[in-house]
Design a protein around this motif. Structure first.
Motif, PDB file in Angstrom:
ATOM      1  N   GLN A 337       0.829  -1.209   0.000  1.00 32.44           N
ATOM      2  CA  GLN A 337       0.000   0.000   0.000  1.00 32.44           C
ATOM      3  C   GLN A 337       0.859   1.252   0.000  1.00 32.44           C
ATOM      4  O   GLN A 337       0.538   2.252   0.655  1.00 32.44           O
ATOM      5  N   GLY A 338       1.956   1.178  -0.726  1.00 33.57           N
ATOM      6  CA  GLY A 338       2.799   2.357  -0.893  1.00 33.57           C
ATOM      7  C   GLY A 338       3.973   2.448   0.056  1.00 33.57           C
ATOM      8  O   GLY A 338       4.728   3.432   0.010  1.00 33.57           O
ATOM      9  N   GLU A 339       4.166   1.420   0.921  1.00 32.57           N
ATOM     10  CA  GLU A 339       5.283   1.471   1.858  1.00 32.57           C
ATOM     11  C   GLU A 339       6.622   1.460   1.116  1.00 32.57           C
ATOM     12  O   GLU A 339       6.749   0.871   0.050  1.00 32.57           O
ATOM     13  N   ARG A 352      12.287  -3.788  -0.573  1.00 31.36           N
ATOM     14  CA  ARG A 352      12.286  -2.326  -0.639  1.00 31.36           C
ATOM     15  C   ARG A 352      11.768  -1.895  -2.003  1.00 31.36           C
ATOM     16  O   ARG A 352      12.197  -2.438  -3.023  1.00 31.36           O
ATOM     17  N   MET A 353      10.851  -0.955  -2.024  1.00 31.03           N
ATOM     18  CA  MET A 353      10.235  -0.494  -3.272  1.00 31.03           C
ATOM     19  C   MET A 353      10.811   0.879  -3.611  1.00 31.03           C
ATOM     20  O   MET A 353      10.360   1.915  -3.100  1.00 31.03           O
ATOM     21  N   GLY A 369      -3.716  -0.693  -9.440  1.00 31.64           N
ATOM     22  CA  GLY A 369      -4.127  -2.075  -9.182  1.00 31.64           C
ATOM     23  C   GLY A 369      -3.909  -2.482  -7.735  1.00 31.64           C
ATOM     24  O   GLY A 369      -3.494  -1.694  -6.883  1.00 31.64           O
ATOM     25  N   GLU A 370      -4.183  -3.752  -7.472  1.00 29.28           N
ATOM     26  CA  GLU A 370      -3.941  -4.326  -6.137  1.00 29.28           C
ATOM     27  C   GLU A 370      -2.658  -5.137  -6.205  1.00 29.28           C
ATOM     28  O   GLU A 370      -2.572  -6.134  -6.915  1.00 29.28           O
ATOM     29  N   VAL A 371      -1.666  -4.666  -5.455  1.00 27.27           N
ATOM     30  CA  VAL A 371      -0.325  -5.247  -5.509  1.00 27.27           C
ATOM     31  C   VAL A 371      -0.117  -6.138  -4.286  1.00 27.27           C
ATOM     32  O   VAL A 371      -0.388  -5.735  -3.150  1.00 27.27           O
ATOM     33  N   ALA A 372       0.366  -7.341  -4.525  1.00 30.47           N
ATOM     34  CA  ALA A 372       0.643  -8.289  -3.436  1.00 30.47           C
ATOM     35  C   ALA A 372       2.014  -8.908  -3.637  1.00 30.47           C
ATOM     36  O   ALA A 372       2.472  -9.095  -4.769  1.00 30.47           O
TER      37      ALA A 372
END
Length: 446
Positions: A337-339, A352-353, A369-372
């Motif tokens: 969710q953007g962390e 790490r994003m 979208g929904e990222v998992a």
């Protein structure tokens, strides 16, 4: 009687002086594990008496286990003892669950060693003595241990992960000598009531078995301690042999199975044991070690060989044996969710994003979208090249020779159920950020 006690005092003092002379350089930093019991209080007294002849810096550490209703009183006793001698004392409080699966004794030992491992000192001294050594040998013998286990405790040893060396200066001194020494010097100490509880195996040996042995075999403790020293010699010779075999059979983290097969079974078992220990892992029981050796050498060449050894597994892969940590327990994918950094429990790592221009995955696609993130579930496919086919992740991993123990814990990223990234493999070609476009680059961190 006075002459006899003086002789006993001299024996204890001589043992400590000799141990310091052989192992401790001048001005070294020593930390004494001080429980407040007879043995550690005597060792403190002996160490203080040695500082003029053999100068060193001394401090003490007390581990407050909290298991006894008297634990606070023991800590206070140690504090007063050290204060009277102007000695620095650190007290560490730990919590031990009485229902710990390893047992209370093992859990307490584990917590003590966790504290000892990080002490900023040159030597950690414990007051193990000759009777402790004899008891340890018997315990190991009854567990079916080999020469390394039957060597019991070493006087001086380095421990994996410890900053300090572990020194036991009283290992050749009988408990009776320490008792006479303490009484001759009018010393006070504390008694742990749990030492009388014969539900614990060591206490049962100490209270019931050793006195009976001494009745029929005078000097049994000294004889058993001598036997432990002989086993230590045998264990050292086996290590020397394993090092010779490892010179041609071990390269980095790989043990060559063909070289292992070329040895006699006892010699191959010895090399495998050495390989495991060299990686800082505790020794498996004989049954586990034999099963691992059997699978490595006798399983079909195309079989998937994996044998659990406590907290690690031994794998066979492309003709070599490898050790790997046991995979984390299965866990559902976690949603991003953007962390900046996201823990992925099923992979046992964090990801790490990083935001980068023209690199990684399209930021806009991920944001919409929904990222998992998680690990393989089976059947995943990935298109690495524009216009190319969506290939199975299983085949991609095999082509890149990714070891099997890494495949099931490889971090993956999906967006709306579509696989877009596999760590170490690459990105979905259709989801790559174009030059100048905002992108997100996932990176595995410990």
């Amino acid at each position: 009687m006075a002459a006899s006690r003086k002789s006993l005092s001299n024996k204890a003092a001589a043992a400590v002086a000799d141990s310091l002379a052989r192992h401790v350089p001048p001005r070294a930093r020593l930390t004494l594990a001080l429980s407040g019991g007879l043995d550690s209080v005597v060792l403190l007294h002996l160490l203080l008496a040695q500082r003029r002849q053999h100068p060193f810096d001394l401090q003490a550490v007390h581990v407050h286990h909290g298991l006894s209703p008297h634990a606070d009183r023991w800590a206070d006793f140690c504090a007063q003892l050290c204060a009277a001698r102007e000695l620095e004392l650190s007290i560490h409080r730990v919590r031990i669950a009485r229902d710990d699966a390893a047992g209370i004794e093992a859990a307490a030992r584990r917590e003590r060693q966790r504290i000892f491992a990080v002490l900023d000192t040159d030597f950690l001294l414990t007051a193990h003595q000759q009777d402790d050594q004899a008891e340890t040998l018997l315990l190991q013998l009854l567990r079916g241990a080999g020469p390394k286990g039957l060597a019991a405790m070493a006087e001086a040893q380095g421990r994996p992960g410890w900053r300090a060396a572990h020194l036991r200066p009283l290992l050749g001194v009988p408990r009776a000598v320490l008792l006479d020494y303490a009484q001759a010097h009018g010393m006070a100490w504390v008694d742990d009531e749990s030492n009388q509880d014969t539900r614990y195996r060591r206490n049962a040996l100490r209270q019931q078995v050793m006195p009976l042995l001494a009745t029929h075999f005078p000097g049994a403790a000294a004889t058993l301690a001598r036997a432990a020293a002989l086993q230590a010699d045998a264990a050292e010779l086996l290590d020397d042999l394993a090092q010779l075999d490892a010179a041609t059979a071990v390269a980095g983290d790989r043990l060559d199975c063909a070289a292992l097969a070329g040895l006699s079974r006892p010699r191959a078992r010895n090399l495998l044991r050495y390989f495991i220990e060299r990686h800082g892992q505790p020794m498996p029981c004989a049954r586990q070690l034999n099963e691992a050796l059997h699978q490595l050498l006798d399983a079909r060449h195309d079989a998937r060989v994996c044998v659990r050894l406590g907290q690690v597994e031994v794998w066979r892969f492309r003709g070599g044996a490898y050790l790997a940590a046991v995979a984390p327990a299965p866990a559902a994918p976690v949603r991003w969710q953007g962390e900046t950094t996201l823990a992925v429990p099923s992979a046992g790592v964090s990801v790490r994003m990083d935001a980068e221009l023209g690199a990684g995955l399209k930021h806009a696609m991920l944001a919409a979208g929904e990222v998992a993130l998680g690990v393989r579930q089976g059947g995943e496919r990935l298109r690495l090249h524009a216009g190319g086919p969506r290939r199975s992740l299983k085949n991609l991993l095999q082509e890149r020779a990714v070891p099997p123990w890494e495949r099931d814990r490889l971090p993956l990223l999906w967006c709306d159920g579509r696989l877009l990234w596999a760590a170490g493999i690459g990105f979905d070609a259709d989801a790559r950020a174009a030059p100048g476009e905002s992108g997100i680059v996932p990176r595995v961190v410990a």
